[in-house]
Design a protein around this motif. Sequence first.
Motif, PDB file in Angstrom:
ATOM      1  N   UNK A 143       1.074  -1.105  -0.117  1.00 28.21           N
ATOM      2  CA  UNK A 143       0.107  -0.288  -0.227  1.00 28.21           C
ATOM      3  C   UNK A 143       0.938   1.258  -0.296  1.00 28.21           C
ATOM      4  N   UNK A 144       1.078   1.889  -0.746  1.00 28.57           N
ATOM      5  CA  UNK A 144       1.668   3.446  -0.859  1.00 28.57           C
ATOM      6  C   UNK A 144      -0.239   4.721  -0.416  1.00 28.57           C
ATOM      7  N   UNK A 145       1.487   4.984   0.849  1.00 30.97           N
ATOM      8  CA  UNK A 145       0.615   6.122   1.638  1.00 30.97           C
ATOM      9  C   UNK A 145       1.482   7.852   1.412  1.00 30.97           C
ATOM     10  N   UNK A 146       0.729   8.622   0.831  1.00 35.04           N
ATOM     11  CA  UNK A 146       0.569  10.161   0.167  1.00 35.04           C
ATOM     12  C   UNK A 146       0.515  11.345   1.315  1.00 35.04           C
ATOM     13  N   UNK A 147       1.291  11.962   1.545  1.00 35.93           N
ATOM     14  CA  UNK A 147       0.691  13.080   2.685  1.00 35.93           C
ATOM     15  C   UNK A 147       0.520  14.258   1.451  1.00 35.93           C
ATOM     16  N   UNK A 148      -0.294  14.552   1.487  1.00 32.78           N
ATOM     17  CA  UNK A 148      -0.206  15.810  -0.115  1.00 32.78           C
ATOM     18  C   UNK A 148      -1.348  16.661   0.966  1.00 32.78           C
ATOM     19  N   UNK A 149      -1.282  17.785  -0.581  1.00 31.73           N
ATOM     20  CA  UNK A 149      -2.150  18.980   0.544  1.00 31.73           C
ATOM     21  C   UNK A 149      -3.423  18.994  -0.609  1.00 31.73           C
ATOM     22  N   UNK A 150      -4.888  18.552   0.135  1.00 29.12           N
ATOM     23  CA  UNK A 150      -6.050  17.776  -0.352  1.00 29.12           C
ATOM     24  C   UNK A 150      -6.662  19.488  -1.160  1.00 29.12           C
ATOM     25  N   UNK A 151      -7.458  19.273  -1.925  1.00 24.47           N
ATOM     26  CA  UNK A 151      -7.794  20.821  -2.487  1.00 24.47           C
ATOM     27  C   UNK A 151      -9.201  20.850  -1.701  1.00 24.47           C
ATOM     28  N   UNK A 152      -9.876  19.348  -1.158  1.00 18.71           N
ATOM     29  CA  UNK A 152     -10.865  19.175  -0.956  1.00 18.71           C
ATOM     30  C   UNK A 152     -10.842  19.432   0.550  1.00 18.71           C
ATOM     31  N   UNK A 153      -9.652  18.997   0.845  1.00 18.61           N
ATOM     32  CA  UNK A 153      -9.738  18.672   2.416  1.00 18.61           C
ATOM     33  C   UNK A 153      -8.493  19.546   3.121  1.00 18.61           C
ATOM     34  N   UNK A 154      -7.783  20.091   2.790  1.00 17.28           N
ATOM     35  CA  UNK A 154      -6.440  20.470   3.048  1.00 17.28           C
ATOM     36  C   UNK A 154      -5.817  19.098   3.408  1.00 17.28           C
ATOM     37  N   UNK A 155      -4.602  19.788   3.614  1.00 17.21           N
ATOM     38  CA  UNK A 155      -2.921  18.244   4.367  1.00 17.21           C
ATOM     39  C   UNK A 155      -4.022  17.162   5.188  1.00 17.21           C
ATOM     40  N   UNK A 156      -3.603  15.916   3.877  1.00 19.77           N
ATOM     41  CA  UNK A 156      -4.692  14.677   4.418  1.00 19.77           C
ATOM     42  C   UNK A 156      -3.554  13.915   4.232  1.00 19.77           C
ATOM     43  N   UNK A 157      -3.502  12.173   3.872  1.00 16.69           N
ATOM     44  CA  UNK A 157      -3.590  10.741   3.546  1.00 16.69           C
ATOM     45  C   UNK A 157      -3.994  10.365   2.747  1.00 16.69           C
ATOM     46  N   UNK A 158      -3.691   9.882   2.053  1.00 13.85           N
ATOM     47  CA  UNK A 158      -4.419   8.877   0.148  1.00 13.85           C
ATOM     48  C   UNK A 158      -3.345   7.997   0.608  1.00 13.85           C
ATOM     49  N   UNK A 159      -4.228   6.633  -0.455  1.00 16.22           N
ATOM     50  CA  UNK A 159      -3.108   5.736  -0.049  1.00 16.22           C
ATOM     51  C   UNK A 159      -3.651   4.961  -1.347  1.00 16.22           C
ATOM     52  N   UNK A 160      -3.057   4.060  -2.016  1.00 16.14           N
ATOM     53  CA  UNK A 160      -3.534   3.323  -3.201  1.00 16.14           C
ATOM     54  C   UNK A 160      -2.485   2.341  -2.769  1.00 16.14           C
ATOM     55  N   UNK A 161      -3.316   1.107  -3.590  1.00 18.56           N
ATOM     56  CA  UNK A 161      -3.293  -0.348  -3.027  1.00 18.56           C
ATOM     57  C   UNK A 161      -3.128  -1.051  -4.477  1.00 18.56           C
ATOM     58  N   UNK A 162      -2.544  -0.303  -5.709  1.00 19.63           N
ATOM     59  CA  UNK A 162      -2.662  -0.935  -6.737  1.00 19.63           C
ATOM     60  C   UNK A 162      -1.082   0.120  -7.675  1.00 19.63           C
TER      61      UNK A 162
END
Length: 368
Positions: A56-75
């Motif tokens: 799983x890839x985890x990324x801390x990015x500045x979401x345009x919807x929620x501000x800074x958040x954590x996103x993930x990808x399983x592919x």
Amino acid sequence: MATEVLLAVGTRKGLFLARSPLGRRAAGGWEFDGPHFAAQEVYAVAVDRRPSGGPRLLVGADSTHYGPSVFHSDDLGATWVEPSRQAVKFPADTGASVERVWQLRPAGPGSPGVVYAGTEPGALFRSEDGGESFELVRSLWEHPSREKWVPGGGGLGLHTVLIDPRDDRSLLIAVSTGGVYRSGDGGESWAPSNTGVRVVFQPEPYPEFGQCVHKVARDAADPDRLYLQNHWGVYRSDDGGGSWTSIGEGLPSDFGFPVAAHPHRGGTAYVFPLNADTDRVPAGRRCRVYRTEDAGGTWTGLSDGLPGVPHHGTVLRDALCTDDADPAGVYFGNRNGELFASADDGDGWRQLAGHLPDVLCVRAAVIG
């Protein structure tokens, strides 16, 4: 899936992913895609290889919807999951808000689903669902010394989280400018751990806390051995962070941001010295990674294949890393948008990219 190396490069304008068959790292066999999270700053990336279905890839990015958040990808970045609410968020009673996610760190195999996040302002968050939601570690936030932490030039960021491979409840974090703190009970309590680390910008040179620690890495062979890059000063601990000894002699400068340990060879670590805190360019304006193979007793400048002088590419605290192959791959990116890789422990280098946005962080992992 054939064995390959995944390289994740966070920049000021999104995340770039590069993949290469393990045997072709040195030949330039890299394929890039991105940017993911276009126009968003990406300061933190982690590769969690514990899930049975694949990494799983985890990324801390500045979401345009929620501000800074954590996103993930399983592919491996083909698709991304954006949380239904901000994944890392301060409770209302703290009066604080997340300005940046500085660090993401999966815990050990004994704590499946646990992921830690370090933020600005300096705080630690814990997830038990693989990084989909986080809760504030209040014991650190409410530590009596926290209110005396002062933001450094890059803000007040918790940028290092280390988990002892022998005990998932043994944690070490570092904050700029709070210093190093340790917990032996899974984060229920914390104590500053900065003995021997000098502060050059305070009247008291060796305070209990308040050091501007830039990064800490753990030795591959001895879990009690740690390497620390400070705001002026490179240090080693042989007692798990209980005390620190200067190992900066032999470097052209002991100011810098990153420090990384070799994934297999004990006593081997890498730093990227800069001229000074007031002149943040490569030491001597020469693009060189420095390696020690005797735990800081001596240092060797590595520059074969790197640009000549003058060079002005600053390498930030999380923009130097290793993969876990043998021989190890070593990677770094700089604020010039250049990305470099070595497939032989740092002896020789190849430029992988030259026109990226400012590189903020680099992570590498062998997968497949």
